[in-house]
Design a protein around this motif. Structure first.
Motif, mmCIF file in Angstrom:
data_model
loop_
_atom_site.group_PDB
_atom_site.id
_atom_site.type_symbol
_atom_site.label_atom_id
_atom_site.label_comp_id
_atom_site.label_asym_id
_atom_site.label_seq_id
_atom_site.Cartn_x
_atom_site.Cartn_y
_atom_site.Cartn_z
ATOM 1 N N PRO A 86 0.790 -1.237 0.000
ATOM 2 C CA PRO A 86 0.000 0.000 0.000
ATOM 3 C C PRO A 86 0.820 1.284 0.000
ATOM 4 C CG PRO A 86 -1.001 -1.604 1.452
ATOM 5 C CD PRO A 86 0.322 -2.182 1.035
ATOM 6 N N ASP A 87 1.933 1.314 0.722
ATOM 7 C CA ASP A 87 2.745 2.533 0.740
ATOM 8 C C ASP A 87 3.219 2.900 -0.658
ATOM 9 O OD1 ASP A 87 2.425 2.802 3.418
ATOM 10 O OD2 ASP A 87 4.462 2.262 3.980
ATOM 11 N N THR A 88 3.665 1.890 -1.413
ATOM 12 C CA THR A 88 4.147 2.131 -2.770
ATOM 13 C C THR A 88 2.996 2.542 -3.683
ATOM 14 O OG1 THR A 88 5.914 0.515 -2.453
ATOM 15 C CG2 THR A 88 5.368 1.112 -4.725
ATOM 16 N N VAL A 89 1.885 1.809 -3.609
ATOM 17 C CA VAL A 89 0.707 2.127 -4.432
ATOM 18 C C VAL A 89 0.224 3.544 -4.138
ATOM 19 C CG1 VAL A 89 -1.722 1.553 -4.819
ATOM 20 C CG2 VAL A 89 -0.007 -0.276 -4.698
ATOM 21 N N GLN A 90 0.134 3.892 -2.873
ATOM 22 C CA GLN A 90 -0.365 5.223 -2.498
ATOM 23 C C GLN A 90 0.599 6.327 -2.909
ATOM 24 O OE1 GLN A 90 -1.314 4.840 1.721
ATOM 25 N NE2 GLN A 90 -2.480 2.971 1.262
ATOM 26 N N ALA A 91 1.906 6.069 -2.787
ATOM 27 C CA ALA A 91 2.884 7.086 -3.183
ATOM 28 C C ALA A 91 2.769 7.408 -4.667
ATOM 29 C CB ALA A 91 4.297 6.608 -2.853
ATOM 30 N N LEU A 92 2.679 6.364 -5.499
ATOM 31 C CA LEU A 92 2.606 6.593 -6.940
ATOM 32 C C LEU A 92 1.244 7.136 -7.363
ATOM 33 C CD1 LEU A 92 4.632 3.478 -8.057
ATOM 34 C CD2 LEU A 92 5.237 5.857 -8.540
ATOM 35 N N SER A 93 0.183 6.719 -6.691
ATOM 36 C CA SER A 93 -1.135 7.279 -6.976
ATOM 37 C C SER A 93 -1.158 8.770 -6.668
ATOM 38 C CB SER A 93 -2.210 6.553 -6.154
ATOM 39 O OG SER A 93 -2.319 5.202 -6.533
ATOM 40 N N LEU A 94 -0.598 9.134 -5.530
ATOM 41 C CA LEU A 94 -0.541 10.544 -5.147
ATOM 42 C C LEU A 94 0.234 11.353 -6.180
ATOM 43 C CD1 LEU A 94 0.133 11.873 -1.578
ATOM 44 C CD2 LEU A 94 1.233 12.916 -3.534
ATOM 45 N N MET A 95 1.384 10.815 -6.609
ATOM 46 C CA MET A 95 2.199 11.528 -7.594
ATOM 47 C C MET A 95 1.448 11.714 -8.909
ATOM 48 S SD MET A 95 5.929 9.785 -6.810
ATOM 49 C CE MET A 95 6.820 10.777 -8.026
ATOM 50 N N SER A 96 0.640 10.714 -9.292
ATOM 51 C CA SER A 96 -0.105 10.816 -10.553
ATOM 52 C C SER A 96 -1.211 11.855 -10.470
ATOM 53 C CB SER A 96 -0.680 9.452 -10.937
ATOM 54 O OG SER A 96 -1.731 9.068 -10.077
ATOM 55 N N VAL A 97 -1.698 12.117 -9.261
ATOM 56 C CA VAL A 97 -2.709 13.162 -9.084
ATOM 57 C C VAL A 97 -2.068 14.548 -9.125
ATOM 58 C CG1 VAL A 97 -4.366 14.142 -7.441
ATOM 59 C CG2 VAL A 97 -4.295 11.675 -7.816
ATOM 60 N N LEU A 98 -0.858 14.669 -8.581
ATOM 61 C CA LEU A 98 -0.171 15.967 -8.538
ATOM 62 C C LEU A 98 0.424 16.367 -9.879
ATOM 63 C CD1 LEU A 98 1.740 15.690 -5.126
ATOM 64 C CD2 LEU A 98 -0.347 16.986 -5.604
ATOM 65 N N ASN A 99 0.807 15.385 -10.692
ATOM 66 C CA ASN A 99 1.491 15.695 -11.949
ATOM 67 C C ASN A 99 0.857 14.872 -13.071
ATOM 68 O OD1 ASN A 99 3.299 15.849 -14.135
ATOM 69 N ND2 ASN A 99 5.081 16.059 -12.793
ATOM 70 N N PRO A 100 0.187 15.526 -14.040
ATOM 71 C CA PRO A 100 -0.482 14.783 -15.119
ATOM 72 C C PRO A 100 0.469 14.021 -16.036
ATOM 73 C CG PRO A 100 -0.519 17.150 -15.545
ATOM 74 C CD PRO A 100 -0.027 16.972 -14.143
ATOM 75 N N ASN A 101 1.784 14.295 -15.943
ATOM 76 C CA ASN A 101 2.762 13.539 -16.736
ATOM 77 C C ASN A 101 3.049 12.166 -16.139
ATOM 78 O OD1 ASN A 101 3.166 15.649 -18.582
ATOM 79 N ND2 ASN A 101 4.652 16.627 -17.223
ATOM 80 N N ILE A 102 2.533 11.935 -14.929
ATOM 81 C CA ILE A 102 2.756 10.670 -14.237
ATOM 82 C C ILE A 102 1.465 9.860 -14.280
ATOM 83 C CG2 ILE A 102 3.348 9.570 -12.046
ATOM 84 C CD1 ILE A 102 4.871 12.145 -11.316
ATOM 85 N N LYS A 103 1.545 8.631 -14.775
ATOM 86 C CA LYS A 103 0.412 7.718 -14.795
ATOM 87 C C LYS A 103 0.781 6.472 -13.990
ATOM 88 C CE LYS A 103 -2.031 10.370 -17.435
ATOM 89 N NZ LYS A 103 -3.181 11.114 -16.843
ATOM 90 N N HIS A 104 -0.218 5.907 -13.311
ATOM 91 C CA HIS A 104 0.067 4.754 -12.470
ATOM 92 C C HIS A 104 -1.096 3.781 -12.466
ATOM 93 C CE1 HIS A 104 0.152 2.670 -8.401
ATOM 94 N NE2 HIS A 104 1.214 2.220 -9.019
ATOM 95 N N VAL A 105 -0.775 2.495 -12.535
ATOM 96 C CA VAL A 105 -1.771 1.448 -12.360
ATOM 97 C C VAL A 105 -1.235 0.431 -11.364
ATOM 98 C CG1 VAL A 105 -0.892 0.224 -14.402
ATOM 99 C CG2 VAL A 105 -3.153 -0.341 -13.493
ATOM 100 N N ALA A 106 -2.072 0.086 -10.384
ATOM 101 C CA ALA A 106 -1.735 -0.939 -9.408
ATOM 102 C C ALA A 106 -2.363 -2.248 -9.868
ATOM 103 C CB ALA A 106 -2.264 -0.556 -8.023
ATOM 104 N N ILE A 107 -1.554 -3.299 -10.024
ATOM 105 C CA ILE A 107 -1.988 -4.558 -10.621
ATOM 106 C C ILE A 107 -1.925 -5.673 -9.591
ATOM 107 C CG2 ILE A 107 -1.551 -6.196 -12.503
ATOM 108 C CD1 ILE A 107 0.143 -3.797 -13.759
ATOM 109 N N ASP A 108 -3.060 -6.318 -9.357
ATOM 110 C CA ASP A 108 -3.102 -7.458 -8.449
ATOM 111 C C ASP A 108 -2.469 -8.656 -9.147
ATOM 112 O OD1 ASP A 108 -3.645 -9.522 -6.749
ATOM 113 O OD2 ASP A 108 -5.802 -9.176 -6.630
ATOM 114 N N GLY A 109 -1.289 -9.052 -8.667
ATOM 115 C CA GLY A 109 -0.555 -10.131 -9.320
ATOM 116 C C GLY A 109 -1.285 -11.454 -9.291
ATOM 117 N N ALA A 110 -2.056 -11.707 -8.227
ATOM 118 C CA ALA A 110 -2.792 -12.968 -8.142
ATOM 119 C C ALA A 110 -3.913 -13.023 -9.173
ATOM 120 C CB ALA A 110 -3.363 -13.138 -6.737
ATOM 121 N N LEU A 111 -4.479 -11.865 -9.533
ATOM 122 C CA LEU A 111 -5.576 -11.809 -10.494
ATOM 123 C C LEU A 111 -5.065 -11.797 -11.931
ATOM 124 C CD1 LEU A 111 -8.653 -11.699 -10.368
ATOM 125 C CD2 LEU A 111 -8.511 -9.219 -10.462
ATOM 126 N N HIS A 112 -3.902 -11.231 -12.137
ATOM 127 C CA HIS A 112 -3.307 -11.142 -13.482
ATOM 128 C C HIS A 112 -2.061 -12.022 -13.519
ATOM 129 C CE1 HIS A 112 -5.938 -7.856 -14.935
ATOM 130 N NE2 HIS A 112 -5.960 -7.525 -13.652
#
Length: 526
Positions: free
Chosen positions: A132-158
């Motif tokens: 969660p810390d990593t997912v939240q950090a990158l999600s936050l960055m993608s909200v602050l800067n439109p040049n940053i895109k992020h997707v969190a992928i559940d490895g067990a599902l994919h």
């Protein structure tokens, strides 16, 4: 999908939305897709600022994006973000909806100023407390800067995607199609990797700091307690920590912390840091100590940092904690995060249906084997001693499981692999000296802790095991230097004991400051 209690909590959070958002789903005919659609529809009913639509425009299915209406600001999840990731979902909804994130102004400015295109993919598991810390950090960055895109992928599902990319540890982060990093990351750590000038600027800033009355080196439970107790004395206090929270961040369930029947490591680590920041403590994150120098003619102790800067203080409290002990056998480092793992909660789901080994027969090892047995095809637990050392209740549970074998008197001598991933282990029977090969796909190492004290060698008295030698007041062999927690000779490595030891060290440091300043004050009075 959500029970009434969760709906009530989420509805209260969604009242903070300032701008409308859309939940855009890409679905297939799987059961997981139906579960995801039910979740998104539930969320949309909780606020008139949330709209659900099915777009099916993402190649990953099931997945969805949280999009700020009329903008290109979005956060994406390829999976159903419940379990440990439910908080990540809630925060993403709030941030995309205009609720301001809790982040230092200078850090937010640094994120907004990043230039270039950054497309991050984080592979995580819902049982991973580090993800969660990593997912939240990158999600936050993608909200602050439109040049940053992020997707969190559940490895067990994919799973097919995980297999294709050879991912055997979470979180694993890709940037623009290339592997970027593995493990827990904060916004500051990500920025340090993206902004190459960040480290030098931090070193310049640290070099300008005045001497502290008390400098705490380390940010785990012992360090947090030491900082709080020192700051409450009204003296100038600083904390230099590689990562605030320390080993607690890697701890799943905590059920023996007095006054709390249950909590989790990351949650406790967040509370520790917030409590420290409630006081006037100079917290310096991402700082690793490299050398300690006893007090010189100026009466100040110096701590060198790996970034080239140095900090000075009248007293120092060492609380650098410990890390997972490695086996130290051929193949272990080569296949680290490629089948060799240290966190069964984080990485266990990636080995679903496979064969794994657990090294270590103490409580941690047996608990890991029990947890993994519910996920994998087969578990082989290997203990060096002639018998398991775990509590009887855990041993009984372990031996009741049909897909677990236990090997005692077993010494792992080599990790085998095909160059890309683990394929087996070589284990020697210590009684007969005969070796055999066990074919498997994963190895979980649970053999205790190693103190983080290499930087103190030659400066302070250490035991042969590398622990800092302390007395009952936390004093070390160097005047003005105290120590507490798992890095020391304290006999029991427990969170509550580390906190108490940190408080003891801080009170001892304060007493040292009073005693060492008394002669000078008396001379001035005369």
């Amino acid at each position: 999908m959500l029970d009434e209690s969760l709906k009530s909590q989420l509805a209260a959070y969604l009242e903070r939305l300032q701008q409308p958002i859309r939940l855009e789903a890409s679905l297939d005919e799987s059961d997981a897709a139906r579960e995801l659609e039910a979740l998104l529809r539930d969320i949309a009913t909780l606020s008139d600022k949330v709209e659900y639509v099915r777009t099916d425009d993402d190649a990953r299915k099931p997945s969805f994006g949280i999009v700020r209406a009329g903008t290109d600001i979005d956060v994406r999840f390829a999976g159903i973000p419940l379990g440990h990731e439910f908080t990540s979902l809630v925060l993403a909804l709030l941030w995309v909806g205009g609720h301001p994130p809790k982040i230092e102004d200078d850090v937010a400015h640094q994120v907004r100023e990043l230039e270039g295109e950054f497309r991050f993919e984080t592979y995580m598991s819902l049982s991973c407390q580090s993800c969660p810390d990593t997912v939240q950090a990158l999600s936050l960055m993608s909200v602050l800067n439109p040049n940053i895109k992020h997707v969190a992928i559940d490895g067990a599902l994919h799973q097919a995607e995980v297999e294709a990319r050879g991912i055997m540890s979470v979180p694993t982060i890709f940037l623009n199609g290339e592997q970027f990093d593995q493990g827990r990351l904060t916004v500051e750590q990500i920025l340090a990797k993206l902004d190459t000038g960040a480290a030098s600027r931090a070193a310049e800033s640290i070099a300008k700091k005045d001497a502290f009355d008390v400098l705490v080196v380390g940010g785990g439970p012992a360090g947090a307690a030491a900082a709080i107790y020192a700051a409450r004395k009204g003296i100038r206090t600083g904390v230099a920590a590689e990562r605030f929270g320390g080993q607690v961040l890697d701890t799943m369930a905590i059920e023996n912390f007095v006054s709390m029947s249950y909590t989790e490591g990351p949650k406790l680590a967040t509370a520790l840091e917030q409590h420290v920041r409630d006081y006037e403590v100079d917290v310096m994150n991402l700082q690793r100590a490299s050398k300690l120098h006893p007090a010189g003619a100026d009466g100040l102790i110096t701590v060198d940092l790996e970034n080239g800067a140095s900090l000075k203080a009248k007293s120092v409290i060492v609380t650098t904690g410990a890390r997972w002990r490695q086996m130290g056998v051929p193949g272990e480092e080569q296949y680290r995060n490629r089948g060799v793992a240290y966190c069964p909660h984080c990485d266990g789901p990636l080995f679903k249906g496979k064969r794994v080994a657990v090294i270590g027969g103490g409580n941690s090892g047996v608990e890991a084997a029990i947890d993994l047995a519910g996920l994998v095809a087969h578990v082989t637990l290997i203990e060096f001693d002639s018998k398991l050392r775990a509590d009887d209740v855990l041993q009984r549970k372990l031996r009741s499981l049909p897909n677990v074998d236990v090997i005692t008197n077993g010494q792992t001598t080599e990790v085998l692999g095909d160059g890309a991933k683990v394929t087996g282990l070589v284990v020697k029977d210590r009684a007969s000296n005969e070796s055999r090969t066990i074919e498997l796909e994963g190895v979980f190492v649970q053999i205790g802790l190693l103190p983080n004290t290499e930087w103190l060698k030659g400066s302070i008295e250490l035991t042969p095991r590398g622990e800092v030698v302390i007395d009952d007041r936390g004093a070390t062999s160097v005047p003005g230097v105290f120590a507490a927690g798992d890095a020391t000779t304290v006999p029991y490595k427990q969170i509550v004991i580390a906190m108490g030891a940190g408080a003891t060290a801080a009170l001892s440091a304060f007493e040292h400051l009073i005693r060492s300043s008394a002669p000078a004050e008396q001379a001035q009075a005369a």
